[in-house]
Design an enzyme around this catalytic site. Sequence first.
Site, mmCIF file in Angstrom:
data_model
loop_
_atom_site.group_PDB
_atom_site.id
_atom_site.type_symbol
_atom_site.label_atom_id
_atom_site.label_comp_id
_atom_site.label_asym_id
_atom_site.label_seq_id
_atom_site.Cartn_x
_atom_site.Cartn_y
_atom_site.Cartn_z
ATOM 1 N N ARG A 81 -1.408 -10.714 17.422
ATOM 2 C CA ARG A 81 -1.147 -12.108 17.806
ATOM 3 C C ARG A 81 -0.094 -12.234 18.893
ATOM 4 O O ARG A 81 -0.070 -13.213 19.626
ATOM 5 C CB ARG A 81 -0.799 -12.938 16.576
ATOM 6 C CG ARG A 81 -2.021 -13.131 15.696
ATOM 7 C CD ARG A 81 -1.729 -14.054 14.528
ATOM 8 N NE ARG A 81 -2.918 -14.236 13.737
ATOM 9 C CZ ARG A 81 -3.145 -13.637 12.584
ATOM 10 N NH1 ARG A 81 -2.249 -12.812 12.084
ATOM 11 N NH2 ARG A 81 -4.259 -13.858 11.926
ATOM 12 N N GLU A 139 4.296 -2.635 3.707
ATOM 13 C CA GLU A 139 4.275 -2.865 2.266
ATOM 14 C C GLU A 139 2.971 -2.384 1.632
ATOM 15 O O GLU A 139 2.898 -2.160 0.440
ATOM 16 C CB GLU A 139 4.526 -4.341 1.946
ATOM 17 C CG GLU A 139 3.623 -5.329 2.613
ATOM 18 C CD GLU A 139 4.095 -5.758 4.012
ATOM 19 O OE1 GLU A 139 3.448 -6.635 4.572
ATOM 20 O OE2 GLU A 139 5.071 -5.212 4.551
#
Length: 177
Positions: A65, A102
């Site tokens: 993005r 994560e």
Amino acid sequence: MNKNEKIQLLRDAIVSYSDFPKPGIIFRDIFGIFRNIVAMRAMKDLIVEHILFLEVDLVVGLDSRGFLLGPIICMELEKPFLPIRKKGKLPGNVVQHAFTLEYGEATFEIQTEYVKKGARTIIIDDLLATGGSMAAAIELLKLSGAEVIECLTIIELSGLKGREKLGLPVHSFVQYD
């Protein structure tokens, strides 16, 4: 329109999706801004007004993005844009940096022939969460000889304390806990 009104336009255009990509997560989607031309102009103006006085030589956008935001800003500032991409996506001489997310591991790359030693660089992305991707981008730019002066995002999930991992100034326009 003043700065607070522009930020409110962004906040109103961001779409939140509960339980995506997994239960318990609220996904904050900036694509609502891109579907609203007034909000998109406000976003561009806010970013340009912020960066204008930072004496930037290079704008770097994170995969993917950041690629939408960086070129728009570079045209206004008349500064070059350089992408940081995931491993295996860039031709030429690249330097890599592996990092842990994560949910697994990833590797970022940058084309080193386009990074001048000491280039005052700003990193732009849509969202700062835990800071893992941004920290990896900072390290990659340092390895390439650039001086990172700031990290800039549209959204910051401040409750995840990502900015604390970065050791650099961070600017975000819309914050969520």
